[in-house]
Design a protein around this motif. Structure first.
Motif, PDB file in Angstrom:
ATOM      1  N   ALA A  67      94.396  74.521  34.330  1.00 50.60           N
ATOM      2  CA  ALA A  67      94.451  74.798  32.557  1.00 50.60           C
ATOM      3  C   ALA A  67      93.187  74.986  31.951  1.00 50.60           C
ATOM      4  CB  ALA A  67      95.163  73.174  32.139  1.00 50.60           C
ATOM      5  N   LEU A  68      92.774  75.742  31.134  1.00 52.60           N
ATOM      6  CA  LEU A  68      92.311  75.924  30.102  1.00 52.60           C
ATOM      7  C   LEU A  68      91.146  75.088  29.167  1.00 52.60           C
ATOM      8  CD1 LEU A  68      93.128  79.859  28.214  1.00 52.60           C
ATOM      9  CD2 LEU A  68      91.323  78.922  30.437  1.00 52.60           C
ATOM     10  N   VAL A  69      90.571  74.463  29.126  1.00 54.29           N
ATOM     11  CA  VAL A  69      89.371  74.271  28.201  1.00 54.29           C
ATOM     12  C   VAL A  69      89.000  74.919  27.312  1.00 54.29           C
ATOM     13  CG1 VAL A  69      87.727  71.616  28.562  1.00 54.29           C
ATOM     14  CG2 VAL A  69      88.978  72.322  30.372  1.00 54.29           C
ATOM     15  N   GLN A  70      88.656  74.355  26.336  1.00 53.34           N
ATOM     16  CA  GLN A  70      87.853  75.088  25.018  1.00 53.34           C
ATOM     17  C   GLN A  70      87.524  74.299  24.081  1.00 53.34           C
ATOM     18  OE1 GLN A  70      91.977  77.487  24.132  1.00 53.34           O
ATOM     19  NE2 GLN A  70      90.326  79.274  24.632  1.00 53.34           N
ATOM     20  N   THR A  71      86.188  74.606  23.565  1.00 52.08           N
ATOM     21  CA  THR A  71      85.618  74.156  22.501  1.00 52.08           C
ATOM     22  C   THR A  71      84.665  74.719  22.306  1.00 52.08           C
ATOM     23  OG1 THR A  71      84.038  72.528  22.327  1.00 52.08           O
ATOM     24  CG2 THR A  71      83.790  73.802  24.703  1.00 52.08           C
ATOM     25  N   LEU A  72      83.754  74.453  20.680  1.00 48.59           N
ATOM     26  CA  LEU A  72      83.346  75.214  20.113  1.00 48.59           C
ATOM     27  C   LEU A  72      82.420  74.333  18.737  1.00 48.59           C
ATOM     28  CD1 LEU A  72      84.695  77.946  18.049  1.00 48.59           C
ATOM     29  CD2 LEU A  72      82.957  76.579  16.539  1.00 48.59           C
ATOM     30  N   ASP A  73      80.777  74.702  19.039  1.00 47.99           N
ATOM     31  CA  ASP A  73      79.759  74.203  18.744  1.00 47.99           C
ATOM     32  C   ASP A  73      78.934  74.927  18.224  1.00 47.99           C
ATOM     33  OD1 ASP A  73      78.855  71.215  17.477  1.00 47.99           O
ATOM     34  OD2 ASP A  73      79.148  70.192  19.861  1.00 47.99           O
ATOM     35  N   PHE A  74      78.630  74.902  16.405  1.00 44.09           N
ATOM     36  CA  PHE A  74      77.210  75.310  16.794  1.00 44.09           C
ATOM     37  C   PHE A  74      76.363  74.234  15.270  1.00 44.09           C
ATOM     38  CE2 PHE A  74      77.744  77.480  13.085  1.00 44.09           C
ATOM     39  CZ  PHE A  74      79.422  77.472  12.881  1.00 44.09           C
ATOM     40  N   PHE A  75      74.925  74.500  15.057  1.00 43.52           N
ATOM     41  CA  PHE A  75      73.874  73.967  14.251  1.00 43.52           C
ATOM     42  C   PHE A  75      72.615  74.830  13.863  1.00 43.52           C
ATOM     43  CE2 PHE A  75      74.319  71.539  17.977  1.00 43.52           C
ATOM     44  CZ  PHE A  75      72.181  71.443  18.529  1.00 43.52           C
ATOM     45  N   THR A  76      72.368  74.130  12.861  1.00 43.26           N
ATOM     46  CA  THR A  76      70.876  74.356  12.852  1.00 43.26           C
ATOM     47  C   THR A  76      69.959  74.162  13.370  1.00 43.26           C
ATOM     48  OG1 THR A  76      70.609  72.699  10.501  1.00 43.26           O
ATOM     49  CG2 THR A  76      71.383  74.425   9.850  1.00 43.26           C
ATOM     50  N   PRO A  77      68.383  74.703  13.114  1.00 49.36           N
ATOM     51  CA  PRO A  77      67.489  73.951  14.679  1.00 49.36           C
ATOM     52  C   PRO A  77      67.632  72.755  14.006  1.00 49.36           C
ATOM     53  CG  PRO A  77      67.188  76.523  13.364  1.00 49.36           C
ATOM     54  CD  PRO A  77      68.915  76.151  12.279  1.00 49.36           C
ATOM     55  N   ILE A  78      66.964  72.184  15.192  1.00 49.63           N
ATOM     56  CA  ILE A  78      66.802  70.936  14.919  1.00 49.63           C
ATOM     57  C   ILE A  78      65.210  71.251  16.581  1.00 49.63           C
ATOM     58  CG2 ILE A  78      68.699  70.043  15.535  1.00 49.63           C
ATOM     59  CD1 ILE A  78      68.274  69.544  18.543  1.00 49.63           C
ATOM     60  N   VAL A  79      64.693  71.829  16.746  1.00 56.19           N
ATOM     61  CA  VAL A  79      63.085  72.039  17.079  1.00 56.19           C
ATOM     62  C   VAL A  79      63.222  72.878  16.260  1.00 56.19           C
ATOM     63  CG1 VAL A  79      62.870  70.519  19.022  1.00 56.19           C
ATOM     64  CG2 VAL A  79      64.021  72.686  18.838  1.00 56.19           C
ATOM     65  N   ASP A  80      61.609  73.298  16.427  1.00 56.17           N
ATOM     66  CA  ASP A  80      61.063  74.792  15.912  1.00 56.17           C
ATOM     67  C   ASP A  80      61.040  75.895  16.629  1.00 56.17           C
ATOM     68  OD1 ASP A  80      60.203  73.885  13.595  1.00 56.17           O
ATOM     69  OD2 ASP A  80      58.255  72.635  14.020  1.00 56.17           O
ATOM     70  N   ASP A  81      60.744  75.685  18.411  1.00 55.77           N
ATOM     71  CA  ASP A  81      60.867  76.456  19.294  1.00 55.77           C
ATOM     72  C   ASP A  81      62.150  77.232  19.395  1.00 55.77           C
ATOM     73  OD1 ASP A  81      60.993  78.218  21.870  1.00 55.77           O
ATOM     74  OD2 ASP A  81      58.963  76.611  22.154  1.00 55.77           O
ATOM     75  N   PRO A  82      61.676  78.666  18.583  1.00 58.69           N
ATOM     76  CA  PRO A  82      63.284  79.263  18.251  1.00 58.69           C
ATOM     77  C   PRO A  82      64.057  79.395  20.395  1.00 58.69           C
ATOM     78  CG  PRO A  82      61.706  81.023  18.636  1.00 58.69           C
ATOM     79  CD  PRO A  82      60.920  79.750  18.626  1.00 58.69           C
ATOM     80  N   TYR A  83      63.764  79.602  21.288  1.00 57.56           N
ATOM     81  CA  TYR A  83      64.167  79.211  22.822  1.00 57.56           C
ATOM     82  C   TYR A  83      64.714  77.954  23.190  1.00 57.56           C
ATOM     83  CZ  TYR A  83      64.516  79.614  27.615  1.00 57.56           C
ATOM     84  OH  TYR A  83      65.249  79.754  28.669  1.00 57.56           O
TER      85      TYR A  83
END
Ligand code: CO
Ligand code: CO
Length: 305
Positions: free
Chosen positions: A20-36
């Motif tokens: 079975a396929l498992v599919q998900t999506l999530d994204f948000f604004t920065p929560i720390v200053d360091d981009p990496y």
């Protein structure tokens, strides 16, 4: 097999009797200053929903919003943090899409696989099950303090490391020993996600907060009321379903309601498997702890001795 109608961590679509396929999506604004670090944390958070269903991530795609007045090196660092996490998970980065936006945002769409008989839903608690949580709480409170410049990234290193930590090994352990239910702790906080599990299973739980792990400095800020808005909303949402014993402090209530980014797995398993599970978690350096047990009482009791 799993869709929007229940509050599960990911959608599941059966392809054959084996896969079975498992599919998900999530994204948000920065929560720390360091981009990496932001890239790595967001990717770990996105991958977590596949692990929470018991799945194995296969492919990932970037979802990116980025302003045109910021240097492109920052974007490159965010993407590198995300790509390194995807690599660590064993999945493959296969593409993505970027749009212009005022504030940067980053996350992943992840596709994984799972055996159709091994899906871990969040509504299959059994009476007397042991509840185990695999990461400390407090990421929302600490990143709020960071945003208010009350603490530095260096001082919350433990929390930042914890948010980057993949739930991969914990997921492998619980698939190996077999558990009844699992979810990951994210925006609704520990009590919110536990309430969901209890309502879905028509059961309740006794919780022992003196046994909990919290990230360093989180308790102090909770005591000072430095908490995200979501924390107060979650506590309100817990409502009558959660009964706190009289000696539970407001700070502790905040910590148990704190929205988490890339939080741990909350696992419900037969008490006979508790020792084996905790032993395996310890042997892999996962800071798991016993959060409480499932009861037949359709209420969550937070009990302090
Ligand atoms: Co989730
Ligand atoms: Co999610």
């Amino acid at each position: 097999m799993v869709d929007l109608s229940t509050n599960e961590d990911a959608g599941v679509y059966k392809i054959s009797s084996e896969i079975a396929l498992v599919q998900t999506l999530d994204f948000f604004t920065p929560i720390v200053d360091d981009p990496y670090l932001f890239g790595a944390i967001s990717a770990a958070n996105s991958l977590s929903d596949v692990y929470a269903m018991g799945g194995k991530p296969l492919t990932a795609m970037n979802i990116v919003c980025f302003p045109d007045n910021l240097p492109l090196e920052i974007l490159a660092e965010i993407l590198k943090g995300g790509a390194d996490k995807v690599k660590e998970s064993g999945a493959v980065m296969v593409g993505g899409h970027t749009v212009k936006d005022k504030e940067p945002k980053f996350g992943l769409s992840v596709t994984g696989i799972i055996h159709p008989d091994k899906i871990l839903t969040n509504c299959n608690l059994k009476i007397n099950d042991t509840l185990i949580l695999t990461k400390p709480l407090g990421t929302g409170i600490l990143t709020t303090a960071l945003k208010k410049k009350l603490i530095t990234e260096k001082d919350i290193k433990e929390c930042i490391t914890g948010m980057q930590f993949l739930n991969k090994i914990a997921a492998e352990i619980i698939q190996e020993i077999g558990v009844n239910s699992c979810t990951d702790i994210t925006g609704f906080g520990f009590l919110g996600h536990l309430k969901e599990m209890c309502l879905g299973s028509k059961l309740g739980a006794d919780i022992y907060p003196d046994n909990f792990n919290f990230y360093k400095h989180a308790f102090k800020f909770a005591e000072e009321g430095i908490v995200p808005g979501g924390c107060k909303d979650n506590l309100k949402e817990a409502g009558e379903f959660v009964n706190f014993s009289e000696n539970v402090s407001p700070a502790l209530k905040f910590l148990l309601s704190d929205p988490q980014t890339s939080g741990g797995l909350l696992i419900s398993l037969d008490p006979g498997k508790e020792e084996e599970c905790m032993g395996l978690m310890k042997s892999k350096n996962i800071p798991a702890f016993i959060a409480g047990k499932v009861t037949g009482d359709k209420i969550i009791r937070v009990i302090l001795p």
